[in-house]
Design a protein around this motif. Structure first.
Motif, short mmCIF file in Angstrom:
data_model
loop_
_atom_site.label_atom_id
_atom_site.label_comp_id
_atom_site.label_asym_id
_atom_site.label_seq_id
_atom_site.Cartn_x
_atom_site.Cartn_y
_atom_site.Cartn_z
N TRP A 119 0.96 -1.23 0.01
CA TRP A 119 0.08 -0.01 0.10
C TRP A 119 0.84 1.17 0.17
O TRP A 119 1.72 1.21 0.99
N GLN A 120 0.81 2.06 -0.98
CA GLN A 120 1.42 3.09 -0.98
C GLN A 120 0.79 4.57 -0.82
O GLN A 120 -0.61 4.79 -1.37
N THR A 121 1.43 5.58 -0.21
CA THR A 121 0.75 6.78 0.17
C THR A 121 1.22 7.81 -0.93
O THR A 121 2.19 7.59 -1.46
N PRO A 122 0.30 8.67 -1.25
CA PRO A 122 0.68 9.73 -2.36
C PRO A 122 1.81 10.71 -1.79
O PRO A 122 1.98 10.78 -0.76
N SER A 123 2.66 11.20 -2.82
CA SER A 123 3.66 12.16 -2.56
C SER A 123 3.16 13.54 -2.02
O SER A 123 3.87 13.85 -1.15
N GLN A 130 -4.61 7.52 3.28
CA GLN A 130 -4.49 8.07 2.03
C GLN A 130 -3.51 7.13 1.22
O GLN A 130 -2.22 7.03 1.67
N ILE A 131 -3.92 6.58 -0.06
CA ILE A 131 -3.24 6.02 -0.81
C ILE A 131 -3.17 6.53 -2.17
O ILE A 131 -4.04 7.49 -2.69
N VAL A 132 -2.33 5.78 -3.02
CA VAL A 132 -2.05 6.51 -4.54
C VAL A 132 -3.37 5.86 -5.21
O VAL A 132 -4.11 4.97 -4.93
N ARG A 133 -3.79 6.62 -6.35
CA ARG A 133 -5.06 6.83 -7.04
C ARG A 133 -5.22 5.07 -7.43
O ARG A 133 -6.51 4.63 -7.25
N ASP A 134 -4.31 4.62 -8.10
CA ASP A 134 -4.29 2.89 -8.66
C ASP A 134 -4.89 2.10 -7.64
O ASP A 134 -5.41 1.18 -8.13
#
Length: 183
Positions: free
Chosen positions: A109-113, A138-142
């Motif tokens: 799971w990646q958070t947005p920059s 909050q995570i990246v859109r994809d």
């Protein structure tokens, strides 16, 4: 030819034993771990009263569920409503299977920059097989569709009658506390 048949029978026997005793040959997502539990927390973000609220949903491995609803920014005078509910075994199996399908346990799971400031905060912690997985707010859109599907599934574990009761109490609380609406 006879050796080939013996090898095939041996391989089949090993596969059957592996499936039967959980040696990892064919573990389907329906094999919910005994320690599977859920902790979901949501805050409404930076909004004025009477729109702010906090929700926590927990589900234990035995299916005992609890929802806590705080109808305002936390303060000594603000109530905390806690209600219990039960989740049957089939629904626990189903949501575990859905989480496996959504790669909740294996995804990075990646958070947005650049995080969105003031947006709702929604955090999910899942325990399974002795491991705790956290899906950040909050995570990246994809990855957002998978998280949204998981969130909806968790919220659906709470009986609709409980949701309606808590929403009604929130409306009543807001009318009494903020008679002129948002301030």
């Amino acid at each position: 030819m006879k050796q080939y048949q013996m090898d095939l029978l041996l391989l089949l026997a090993v596969a059957i034993i592996g499936c039967t005793f959980g040696l990892g040959f064919a573990q389907s997502h329906g094999d919910r771990p005994e320690d599977f539990s859920i902790n979901y927390q949501r805050t409404a973000g930076s909004v004025p009263p009477p729109y702010y609220h906090q929700i926590t949903i927990t589900v234990s491995p035995s299916g005992e569920g609890e929802i806590q609803f705080i109808p305002d920014y936390p303060a000594e005078s603000v109530p905390q409503w806690t209600e219990s509910f039960n989740v049957d075994v089939q629904r626990l199996d189903d949501i575990y299977g859905q989480m496996v399908a959504e790669e909740a346990f294996t995804r990075s799971w990646q958070t947005p920059s650049r995080p969105n400031l003031g947006s709702p905060n929604e955090r999910i912690q899942i325990t399974a097989n002795g491991q705790q997985t956290e899906i950040p707010s909050q995570i990246v859109r994809d990855q957002s569709r998978s998280k949204s599907n998981i969130t909806k599934a968790i919220q659906a574990l709470v009986p609709e009658s409980l949701w309606q009761s808590l929403k009604g109490r929130h409306r009543l609380y807001s009318k009494e506390r903020y008679p002129s609406g948002a301030q």
